[in-house]
Motif scaffolding. Structure first.
Motif, short mmCIF file in Angstrom:
data_model
loop_
_atom_site.label_atom_id
_atom_site.label_comp_id
_atom_site.label_asym_id
_atom_site.label_seq_id
_atom_site.Cartn_x
_atom_site.Cartn_y
_atom_site.Cartn_z
N ARG A 23 0.82 -1.21 0.00
CA ARG A 23 0.00 0.00 0.00
C ARG A 23 0.86 1.26 0.00
N PHE A 24 1.95 1.25 0.74
CA PHE A 24 2.84 2.42 0.77
C PHE A 24 3.52 2.62 -0.58
N ALA A 25 3.91 1.52 -1.22
CA ALA A 25 4.49 1.62 -2.56
C ALA A 25 3.49 2.25 -3.53
N ASP A 26 2.23 1.82 -3.46
CA ASP A 26 1.19 2.40 -4.32
C ASP A 26 0.99 3.88 -4.01
N HIS A 27 1.05 4.23 -2.73
CA HIS A 27 0.88 5.64 -2.32
C HIS A 27 1.99 6.50 -2.91
N LEU A 28 3.23 6.05 -2.82
CA LEU A 28 4.35 6.82 -3.36
C LEU A 28 4.27 6.92 -4.89
N ARG A 29 3.87 5.84 -5.53
CA ARG A 29 3.72 5.87 -6.99
C ARG A 29 2.66 6.88 -7.41
N ALA A 30 1.60 6.96 -6.62
CA ALA A 30 0.54 7.93 -6.92
C ALA A 30 1.04 9.36 -6.78
N GLN A 31 2.11 9.54 -6.01
CA GLN A 31 2.73 10.85 -5.88
C GLN A 31 3.77 11.11 -6.97
N GLY A 32 3.93 10.13 -7.85
CA GLY A 32 4.86 10.31 -8.95
C GLY A 32 6.25 9.75 -8.73
N GLN A 33 6.44 9.02 -7.61
CA GLN A 33 7.76 8.44 -7.35
C GLN A 33 7.91 7.10 -8.07
N ASP A 34 9.15 6.82 -8.48
CA ASP A 34 9.48 5.53 -9.10
C ASP A 34 9.90 4.59 -7.98
N VAL A 35 9.12 3.54 -7.78
CA VAL A 35 9.29 2.68 -6.61
C VAL A 35 9.54 1.23 -7.02
N VAL A 36 10.51 0.60 -6.37
CA VAL A 36 10.74 -0.84 -6.49
C VAL A 36 10.28 -1.48 -5.20
N LEU A 37 9.32 -2.39 -5.29
CA LEU A 37 8.83 -3.13 -4.12
C LEU A 37 9.45 -4.52 -4.13
N THR A 38 10.11 -4.86 -3.04
CA THR A 38 10.81 -6.14 -2.99
C THR A 38 10.60 -6.80 -1.63
N ARG A 39 11.25 -7.93 -1.38
CA ARG A 39 11.02 -8.65 -0.13
C ARG A 39 12.25 -9.46 0.26
N GLU A 40 12.26 -9.84 1.54
CA GLU A 40 13.28 -10.77 2.03
C GLU A 40 12.61 -11.84 2.90
N PRO A 41 13.21 -13.03 2.93
CA PRO A 41 14.29 -13.44 2.03
C PRO A 41 13.76 -13.50 0.60
N GLY A 42 14.60 -13.15 -0.34
CA GLY A 42 14.20 -13.10 -1.74
C GLY A 42 14.56 -11.76 -2.34
N GLY A 43 13.83 -11.40 -3.39
CA GLY A 43 14.04 -10.10 -4.02
C GLY A 43 14.97 -10.12 -5.21
N SER A 44 15.60 -11.24 -5.44
CA SER A 44 16.44 -11.45 -6.63
C SER A 44 16.38 -12.95 -6.92
N PRO A 45 16.69 -13.37 -8.15
CA PRO A 45 16.55 -14.80 -8.48
C PRO A 45 17.31 -15.73 -7.53
N GLY A 46 18.55 -15.41 -7.24
CA GLY A 46 19.32 -16.27 -6.34
C GLY A 46 18.77 -16.26 -4.92
N ALA A 47 18.36 -15.07 -4.46
CA ALA A 47 17.82 -14.95 -3.11
C ALA A 47 16.48 -15.68 -2.98
N GLU A 48 15.70 -15.71 -4.06
CA GLU A 48 14.42 -16.43 -4.00
C GLU A 48 14.65 -17.94 -3.86
N GLU A 49 15.72 -18.44 -4.46
CA GLU A 49 16.03 -19.86 -4.29
C GLU A 49 16.37 -20.16 -2.84
N ILE A 50 17.13 -19.26 -2.21
CA ILE A 50 17.48 -19.47 -0.80
C ILE A 50 16.24 -19.36 0.07
N ARG A 51 15.27 -18.51 -0.33
CA ARG A 51 14.02 -18.37 0.42
C ARG A 51 13.35 -19.72 0.64
#
Length: 202
Positions: A23-51
């Motif tokens: 929801r916060f990512a959507d809020h910032l995007r609505a304000q015109g910000q360029d946002v990357v929403l990610t997570r841990e563990p994960g967030g990249s192909p290798g990290a998702e495998e470790i997840r």
């Protein structure tokens, strides 16, 4: 131009941080910000495998020390492949969990390993968020919600209520130790009420 920020959401399992980070990512995007929403563990192909290694299977599948190494490896890949490139290109990064989770889950609850967690973080990660929202809520309610998801990634929920209560105290202690970047949010409210308070920090 708004300086790109690295913002994280933390809290016990089932606290609503994943919903609020979206929801916060959507809020910032609505304000015109360029946002990357990610997570841990994960967030990249290798990290998702470790997840998959750390969030599934028997609760005693890994020792606490092995867990710390796996989470650190996942975070390093996430940092290299996702977080740093996005920040360098001017994007704001919002991550559902980061190093604070390891500090609490492994450092505070799985034996006296906080010093090891901090040393590995300094050596391999070396970055803190600009802003961290810690969503605090009743552990019993959060555990019930987390288990109801039946995500198949319930390894930490399977440790039970006492574990979640210990986690909550760990996150509260962390919030009080780092007031310069941590904002404690009352999660025992509606999703709209929580989102409204978080949006005020945009």
């Amino acid at each position: 131009m708004t300086r790109p920020r690295f913002i994280t959401f933390e809290g016990i399992d089932g606290s609503g941080k994943s919903t609020q980070s979206r929801r916060f990512a959507d809020h910032l995007r609505a304000q015109g910000q360029d946002v990357v929403l990610t997570r841990e563990p994960g967030g990249s192909p290798g990290a998702e495998e470790i997840r998959q290694l750390v969030l599934t299977g028997d609760p005693d599948r890994w020792s606490a020390e092995t867990e710390i190494l796996l989470f650190t490896a996942s975070r390093r890949d996430h940092l290299e492949k996702t977080i740093e490139p996005a920040l360098a290109s001017g994007q704001t990064v919002i991550s559902d969990r980061f190093a604070d989770s390891t500090r609490v889950y492994q450092g505070a609850t799985r034996g006296d390993l906080r010093n090891m967690v901090d040393q590995l973080h300094t050596l391999m990660i070396g970055r803190e968020p600009d802003l961290t929202f810690i969503i605090d809520m009743d552990p019993a309610t959060a555990l019930e919600r987390g288990l109801a998801r039946k995500s198949g990634e319930d390894r930490f929920e399977d440790f039970g209520l006492s574990f979640q209560e210990t986690l909550r105290h760990g996150f509260l202690a962390l919030a009080h130790a780092h007031p310069e970047r941590c904002v404690l949010i009352d999660g025992n409210r509606t999703a709209d009420q929580i989102a409204s308070e978080i949006a005020a920090h945009a």
